[in-house]
Design a protein around this motif. Structure first.
Motif, PDB file in Angstrom:
ATOM      1  N   LEU A  79       0.858  -1.371  -0.046  1.00 43.15           N
ATOM      2  CA  LEU A  79      -0.180   0.119   0.257  1.00 43.15           C
ATOM      3  C   LEU A  79       1.044   1.345   0.060  1.00 43.15           C
ATOM      4  N   ASP A  80       2.013   1.202   0.777  1.00 37.48           N
ATOM      5  CA  ASP A  80       2.892   2.469   0.745  1.00 37.48           C
ATOM      6  C   ASP A  80       3.638   2.632  -0.509  1.00 37.48           C
ATOM      7  N   LEU A  81       3.989   1.483  -1.141  1.00 39.81           N
ATOM      8  CA  LEU A  81       4.657   1.477  -2.484  1.00 39.81           C
ATOM      9  C   LEU A  81       3.486   2.308  -3.501  1.00 39.81           C
ATOM     10  N   LEU A  82       2.197   2.028  -3.299  1.00 38.67           N
ATOM     11  CA  LEU A  82       1.123   2.690  -4.245  1.00 38.67           C
ATOM     12  C   LEU A  82       1.055   4.225  -3.872  1.00 38.67           C
ATOM     13  N   LEU A  83       0.977   4.346  -2.711  1.00 38.02           N
ATOM     14  CA  LEU A  83       0.879   5.789  -2.074  1.00 38.02           C
ATOM     15  C   LEU A  83       1.913   6.760  -2.617  1.00 38.02           C
ATOM     16  N   HIS A  84       3.391   5.909  -2.694  1.00 35.72           N
ATOM     17  CA  HIS A  84       4.258   6.933  -3.007  1.00 35.72           C
ATOM     18  C   HIS A  84       4.722   6.595  -4.433  1.00 35.72           C
ATOM     19  N   LEU A  85       3.993   6.380  -5.403  1.00 38.38           N
ATOM     20  CA  LEU A  85       4.268   6.089  -6.767  1.00 38.38           C
ATOM     21  C   LEU A  85       4.284   7.426  -7.360  1.00 38.38           C
ATOM     22  N   ASP A  86       5.663   8.004  -7.328  1.00 40.23           N
ATOM     23  CA  ASP A  86       5.856   9.032  -8.270  1.00 40.23           C
ATOM     24  C   ASP A  86       7.221   9.092  -8.583  1.00 40.23           C
ATOM     25  N   GLY A  87       7.531  10.041  -9.336  1.00 33.01           N
ATOM     26  CA  GLY A  87       9.000  10.232  -9.551  1.00 33.01           C
ATOM     27  C   GLY A  87       9.998  10.604  -8.501  1.00 33.01           C
ATOM     28  N   ALA A 100      10.461   0.340 -11.939  1.00 38.03           N
ATOM     29  CA  ALA A 100      10.092   0.630 -13.345  1.00 38.03           C
ATOM     30  C   ALA A 100       9.163   1.786 -13.130  1.00 38.03           C
ATOM     31  N   ALA A 101       8.080   1.750 -12.486  1.00 39.87           N
ATOM     32  CA  ALA A 101       6.641   2.576 -12.381  1.00 39.87           C
ATOM     33  C   ALA A 101       7.096   3.998 -11.777  1.00 39.87           C
ATOM     34  N   THR A 102       8.036   4.045 -10.854  1.00 46.38           N
ATOM     35  CA  THR A 102       8.762   5.284 -10.181  1.00 46.38           C
ATOM     36  C   THR A 102       9.386   5.998 -11.353  1.00 46.38           C
ATOM     37  N   GLU A 103      10.410   5.310 -12.166  1.00 45.06           N
ATOM     38  CA  GLU A 103      10.833   5.846 -13.206  1.00 45.06           C
ATOM     39  C   GLU A 103      10.195   6.441 -14.420  1.00 45.06           C
ATOM     40  N   ASP A 162       9.573  10.224 -15.774  1.00 47.32           N
ATOM     41  CA  ASP A 162       9.902  10.388 -17.029  1.00 47.32           C
ATOM     42  C   ASP A 162       8.405  11.389 -17.438  1.00 47.32           C
ATOM     43  N   PHE A 163       7.436  10.917 -17.047  1.00 46.22           N
ATOM     44  CA  PHE A 163       6.250  11.621 -17.553  1.00 46.22           C
ATOM     45  C   PHE A 163       6.289  13.044 -16.748  1.00 46.22           C
ATOM     46  N   THR A 204       1.280   6.822 -21.408  1.00 45.33           N
ATOM     47  CA  THR A 204       1.076   5.415 -21.642  1.00 45.33           C
ATOM     48  C   THR A 204       2.070   4.518 -20.848  1.00 45.33           C
ATOM     49  N   ALA A 205       3.280   4.959 -21.148  1.00 43.46           N
ATOM     50  CA  ALA A 205       4.260   4.090 -20.156  1.00 43.46           C
ATOM     51  C   ALA A 205       3.974   4.137 -18.842  1.00 43.46           C
ATOM     52  N   LYS A 206       3.875   5.190 -18.222  1.00 46.47           N
ATOM     53  CA  LYS A 206       3.425   5.524 -16.990  1.00 46.47           C
ATOM     54  C   LYS A 206       2.261   4.498 -16.442  1.00 46.47           C
ATOM     55  N   GLU A 207       1.096   4.754 -17.237  1.00 45.30           N
ATOM     56  CA  GLU A 207      -0.141   3.766 -16.910  1.00 45.30           C
ATOM     57  C   GLU A 207       0.414   2.726 -16.927  1.00 45.30           C
ATOM     58  N   ARG A 208       0.726   2.092 -17.975  1.00 49.33           N
ATOM     59  CA  ARG A 208       1.240   0.583 -18.104  1.00 49.33           C
ATOM     60  C   ARG A 208       1.976  -0.089 -17.056  1.00 49.33           C
ATOM     61  N   SER A 209       3.057   0.804 -16.606  1.00 53.78           N
ATOM     62  CA  SER A 209       3.787   0.437 -15.519  1.00 53.78           C
ATOM     63  C   SER A 209       3.073   0.230 -14.303  1.00 53.78           C
TER      64      SER A 209
END
Length: 167
Positions: A47-55, A101-104, A108-109, A142-147
């Protein structure tokens, strides 16, 4: 005398069986409690990983844009270290890979949005614009949403969310 020996042997066997059963049950309960504790820790981490899913949490570096990627404040560096430590201890290697990969991709986005001017102001917040047709913007989005989707699917799989919510 023979009957007495039989009764004593039967009593010893019954007592031994009871002790063995109690020991096995206690061991099973300890194991179940430990498994639940680890599941709770993993679910909390995910849950914390999802809450802090940003660059700001990315481990990526970009030599062309030094200082742009990753944490910037001491609090962000501390949070990144804590998340990395917790994922090393409680998470799977695949989740760590997908999270990085998702945070990167998020970083990038964000870079694309800021540098391309694809944002709008909402009070004091800067948000990505919604009506952009620029191919680079759409590629990064799209890359951000897919990851993010790949990460979410893996997290749900690892904590068996869908199996437990079937009704």
């Amino acid at each position: 005398m023979g009957q007495l020996i039989g009764v004593v042997i039967g009593g010893v066997i019954a007592l031994g069986g009871g002790v063995l059963t109690a020991w096995l049950q206690s061991r099973h309960q300890r194991k179940a409690t430990r498994s639940k504790d680890l599941w709770d820790r993993r679910a909390g981490l995910y849950l914390d990983l999802l809450l802090h899913l940003d660059g700001s949490m990315t481990f990526a570096t970009d030599p062309l844009v030094p200082g742009y990627y990753g944490p910037k404040t001491p609090e962000q560096f501390q949070l990144q270290r804590e998340l990395a430590a917790r994922i090393s201890l409680f998470g799977s290697p695949r989740v760590r890979e997908l999270w990085e990969a998702a945070t990167e991709a998020a970083a990038d986005f964000t870079y694309c949005v800021v540098e391309g001017g694809f944002y709008r102001h909402d009070g004091d917040r800067m948000l990505p614009a919604t009506d952009v047709t620029d191919p680079n913007y759409l590629r990064f989005k799209t890359a951000k949403e897919r990851s993010e989707q790949q990460l979410i699917q893996r997290l749900r799989h690892e904590i068996d969310v869908d199996d437990h919510l079937k009704g």
